[in-house]
Scaffold this motif. Structure first.
Motif, PDB file in Angstrom:
ATOM      1  N   SER A 261       0.841  -1.186   0.000  1.00  0.00           N
ATOM      2  CA  SER A 261       0.000   0.000   0.000  1.00  0.00           C
ATOM      3  C   SER A 261       0.878   1.238   0.000  1.00  0.00           C
ATOM      4  O   SER A 261       1.774   1.373   0.832  1.00  0.00           O
ATOM      5  N   LEU A 262       0.617   2.147  -0.942  1.00  0.00           N
ATOM      6  CA  LEU A 262       1.478   3.329  -1.065  1.00  0.00           C
ATOM      7  C   LEU A 262       1.338   4.274   0.119  1.00  0.00           C
ATOM      8  O   LEU A 262       2.114   5.199   0.270  1.00  0.00           O
ATOM      9  N   THR A 263       0.351   4.052   0.981  1.00  0.00           N
ATOM     10  CA  THR A 263       0.290   4.842   2.202  1.00  0.00           C
ATOM     11  C   THR A 263       1.195   4.261   3.287  1.00  0.00           C
ATOM     12  O   THR A 263       1.309   4.827   4.356  1.00  0.00           O
ATOM     13  N   GLY A 264       1.831   3.128   2.981  1.00  0.00           N
ATOM     14  CA  GLY A 264       2.791   2.569   3.917  1.00  0.00           C
ATOM     15  C   GLY A 264       2.177   1.620   4.930  1.00  0.00           C
ATOM     16  O   GLY A 264       0.969   1.612   5.152  1.00  0.00           O
ATOM     17  N   GLY A 265       3.021   0.790   5.518  1.00  0.00           N
ATOM     18  CA  GLY A 265       2.579  -0.071   6.605  1.00  0.00           C
ATOM     19  C   GLY A 265       1.996  -1.401   6.179  1.00  0.00           C
ATOM     20  O   GLY A 265       1.780  -2.267   7.012  1.00  0.00           O
ATOM     21  N   ARG A 266       1.706  -1.561   4.910  1.00  0.00           N
ATOM     22  CA  ARG A 266       1.137  -2.823   4.448  1.00  0.00           C
ATOM     23  C   ARG A 266       1.877  -3.275   3.202  1.00  0.00           C
ATOM     24  O   ARG A 266       2.257  -2.450   2.372  1.00  0.00           O
ATOM     25  N   GLY A 267       2.013  -4.575   3.049  1.00  0.00           N
ATOM     26  CA  GLY A 267       2.635  -5.101   1.856  1.00  0.00           C
ATOM     27  C   GLY A 267       3.345  -6.402   2.117  1.00  0.00           C
ATOM     28  O   GLY A 267       3.370  -6.888   3.246  1.00  0.00           O
ATOM     29  N   SER A 268       3.897  -6.974   1.047  1.00  0.00           N
ATOM     30  CA  SER A 268       4.513  -8.287   1.161  1.00  0.00           C
ATOM     31  C   SER A 268       5.574  -8.427   0.086  1.00  0.00           C
ATOM     32  O   SER A 268       5.341  -8.062  -1.069  1.00  0.00           O
TER      33      SER A 268
END
Lengths: 320, 498
Positions: A261-268
């Motif tokens: 997520s480009l808002t940060g904090g999420r991803g893999s």
């Protein structure tokens, strides 16, 4: 433990599987001849092609999870191929030494981005936009529009330990993806990356060394882009300043399609590699559809949007 | 009095949670009607239904006897319902006039903006509400109180009949609250109906004619201000008699060792020459009005906004001034004021939120899930955090429980000194008492606590000693056991060193 279908990466795997099934069906040869899409050679081609994006996308995913952005990987890939080529072909270094020189490009480049973002306080987009131009430019200055021909100095049909060097990219990609996935899940540092991206102020208050986390994130992203560059230089046998032009957006798109997520904090990071494969399959299969040649760019664009929208809907439903 | 706005049997669930359960009450024309309840009592959901953001599953709203259906915020506005939201929905990048007319700009033929008309109308509205700013002022330059009033002006610009104020005083100082209340009363005098949502009881008694209380999604009664008492209302809110306030142990800690020692702390333009000591087992409150420098002192001690001069010692050992990490490792913990911005990572699970500072403090390289689970579960029990699962993200929790998660983050590090900045801001009464109990318990167990709070009753209830700040300097010290509202406020506002 969460069941496997609740895992973040499951929807990405599902999309990839559907995509492969679709092209298998759509490109099924009418006369019963060889399948143009579903065969081992083509499979290797897709992997080889995707791994250049995929390796760098692992870094991009980490950068995005930390709430940052990096526009430099394409330029770093290009410059790495140039530097590796220069030392191997012009300076006559051994291949391992030339490769290490190439990897140092990425470490240095990541360090510069980190310096601009962390110490100078530039917005990440601007800092890495500038840095992208600089590294691309350095490549041209070094080569003066020539290119280094590594392939002439490398063995033909080169095998290492019985495995064709063509497999190097895919193997490295999978190893790095699993390695970084493990690192991000198992170590405090990985969790700190998620925390910094999720809420930088809260992370600071939690005693996390935010500046250090960001610095390391950029250095890792730079290093991984350089790994892509070295692989590209060795497998394609070229060191050229304009290699991988425009890749930065595909690399970011791979990470986003993979759930970052480009808002940060999420991803893999696993998702990012799967995202790169989704694009690899598309780019490989679309040109094989008669008449689709002019459509493939547009289709790739549409697919990015569709996948991210689908993913958002999945996330919403799993929360409800 | 005629009923202006009525809710009849309104119900709404979200998943398994019944947010509203058969709520029925009515607001009379021209009155100021308070709607109060703890966080999670259903006030917000009721307002969302009124504003057309959420639809009720059962029941109906009535507007002067006619059924009222709002399917969008815009429609609600057109029906004459003006909402002023708690989180200020302002556009900091636009001017005051731009904010007031955002979405419903006055236009000339061809759709061109009629800047002059909007400017004139804004000017009139600002004068009416005694807001001393120009329509061209950028919104971001306005203090909180004025931007709150600009939201009121926005509602008035659309000729609203009912003005809904959702917790409008949360970030206002006393003077600003007075201004707001004056204007609200003036509006009432002109026949406006006001629905005032709050959980501050003194305020409600100051302003409102009638008070409707909600509890756990249900209607808990409507009271006439003239004939009821605050205690009755509190009982209706919490559904039980509030526990007795905690009386501080007073001077019992004089002999205890000093845990936190601050000497000559100063930061240019903020505060200067702050020296204080907090002993083991002691709660010291740092009281002052907004802008007096009290939060700056706390953040300077913790190193997030480093001081220029001075020293900080924990248990006799000096602490580096410019690093939150060093402070945490020395045994300091800061529970920050703004849990949304400084306290929680909403992308991470509650468990990770709680575990991170502890892991950073002990310098863990690997994440030890098993150990963290037991640490987090212990905190969950100890603090009575009401959560379906610690694996969910904190945004599913009520304000009080979010605050407990923030507290758990720091208690899990077993700090020596707990720094609290507004520990119960935006928290309902029940959770507030609980948090007070937790603070007392931890301090009695050997911690030292330095607390900043602008909630004077809280300070008086909890503190062993009260240090008062004004204009960046300590003005004096009062013993918690004997201090009065009056004495503290005098020091905080004008009187020279006592």
């Amino acid at each position: 433990m969460k069941p496997i279908w609740r895992a973040r990466e499951f929807s990405t795997i599902l999309i990839l599987a559907l995509e492969v099934l679709f092209f298998t069906w759509y490109l099924w040869p009418a006369g019963g001849g060889a399948h143009p899409f579903l065969n081992l050679d083509n499979f290797l081609l897709v992997l080889k092609y995707s791994s250049i994006y995929g390796i760098a996308a692992v870094g991009a995913a980490i950068v995005i999870i930390a709430g940052l952005i990096d526009l430099a990987p394409g330029a770093i890939i290009g410059l790495t191929s140039v530097v590796t080529g220069y030392f191997f072909v012009e300076a006559g270094w051994s291949l391992p030494a030339a490769m290490i020189a190439g990897l140092l490009v990425g470490v240095l480049a990541g360090g510069v981005s980190a310096f601009l973002v962390v110490k100078i306080g530039l917005p990440p987009f601007i800092a890495t936009l500038g840095v992208m131009g600089i590294w691309r430019g350095v490549g041209f200055i070094v080569t003066e529009a020539r290119f280094y021909d590594l392939s002439s100095k490398l063995p033909q049909d080169w095998h290492v330990a019985g495995v064709s060097v063509d497999w190097a990219g895919p193997i490295i990609m999978v190893a790095l993806a699993l390695g970084f996935h493990w690192l991000m899940r198992t170590f405090q540092w990985g969790r700190a990356v998620f925390a910094v991206g999720g809420n930088e102020t809260a992370a600071l208050f939690s005693g996390i060394r935010v500046g250090r986390v960001k610095t390391l994130v950029y250095i890792i992203a730079g290093l991984l882009a350089s790994v892509s560059g070295v692989v590209l230089a060795v497998v394609q046998g070229q060191g050229k300043a304009d290699l991988a032009t425009g890749y930065e957006l595909d690399i970011i798109a791979s990470a986003v399609v993979g759930g970052a997520s480009l808002t940060g904090g999420r991803g893999s990071v696993l998702g990012a590699v799967l995202g790169a494969l989704i694009f690899g399959v598309l780019r490989n299969a679309l040109p094989q559809i008669p008449g689709a040649t002019f459509y493939d760019r547009m289709i790739v664009g549409v697919v990015v949007i569709v996948i991210v929208v689908m993913d958002q809907m999945l996330v919403k439903r799993s929360r409800a | 009095m005629a009923s202006e706005l009525a809710f009849r049997d309104v119900s709404r669930s979200f998943g398994a949670v019944k947010a509203l359960d058969g709520v029925t009450f009515s607001v009379a024309e021209g009155e100021i009607h308070a709607l109060i309840g703890e966080n999670g009592a259903g006030k917000s959901t009721l307002l969302k239904i009124l504003a057309g953001i959420v639809q009720p599953e059962r029941g109906q709203l009535f507007w002067r006897g006619e059924p009222l259906v709002c399917s969008s915020p815009r429609q609600a506005l057109e029906r004459g319902i003006g909402m002023v939201y708690q989180e200020m929905l302002a556009f900091p990048n636009l001017t005051v006039a731009g904010n007031i007319f955002a979405g419903r700009e006055i236009t000339k033929t061809g759709g061109r903006l009629d800047e002059r008309a909007m400017h004139a109308r804004t000017k009139a509205l600002l004068d009416e509400l005694h807001i001393p700013v120009s329509p061209d002022t950028p919104m971001e330059q306005l203090p909180a109180a004025l931007s709150q009033l600009v939201q009121v002006a926005r509602a008035l610009a659309f000729d609203c009949k009912v003005l809904v104020l959702d917790e409008p005083t949360t970030s206002l100082t006393d003077v600003e609250v007075d201004h707001l209340f004056r204007e609200v009363r003036a509006l009432k005098a002109r026949g406006m109906t006001v629905l005032f949502v709050s959980h501050r009881i003194p305020e409600v008694f100051r302003l409102c004619d009638r008070i409707t209380v909600m509890r756990d999604g249900k209607y808990a009664g409507t009271f006439d201000r003239e004939t009821t008492t605050p205690d009755t209302v509190v009982r209706a809110m919490v559904g039980r008699t509030p526990p007795p306030r905690l009386t501080p142990a007073g001077s019992a800690h004089v002999q205890a060792p000093v845990r936190l020692e601050v000497r000559g702390l100063g930061k240019r333009g903020r505060f200067s020459d702050v020296s204080l000591a907090v002993r083991k087992g002691e709660v010291v409150a740092l009281f002052g009005l907004v802008g007096s420098g009290r939060s700056d002192v706390l953040e300077a001690i913790f190193g997030t906004r480093p001081a220029d001069t001075g020293t900080v010692e924990v248990d006799g050992a000096a602490v580096r001034l410019n690093s939150a990490r060093a402070a945490a490792q020395a045994g300091l913990s800061l529970v920050p004021e703004d849990r949304q911005r400084q306290g929680l990572c909403f992308a991470l699970s509650q468990r990770d939120n709680i575990a991170i500072p502890r892991a950073e403090k002990i310098g863990a390289a690997r994440v030890n899930r098993l150990e963290e689970t037991s640490v987090c579960d212990a905190q969950r029990q100890g603090l009575n955090i009401k959560t379906p699962s610690l694996d969910s993200t904190p945004d599913t929790l009520s304000g009080g429980n979010q605050q407990k998660v923030v507290a758990a983050k720091w208690l899990a590090t077993s700090p020596k000194v707990l720094l609290l900045d507004e520990p119960t801001k935006g928290v309902d009464v029940g959770a507030k008492f609980e948090i007070h109990g937790i603070i007392r318990r931890e301090v009695d167990a050997g911690m030292a606590c330095l607390m900043v709070s602008s909630d004077l009753p809280e300070v008086l209830a909890l503190a062993d000693r009260i240090l008062v700040m004004r204009e960046g300097r300590l003005q004096g010290e009062l013993a918690g056991a004997t201090a009065t509202d009056d004495a503290v406020m005098r020091l905080a506002t004008h009187e020279a060193t006592a």
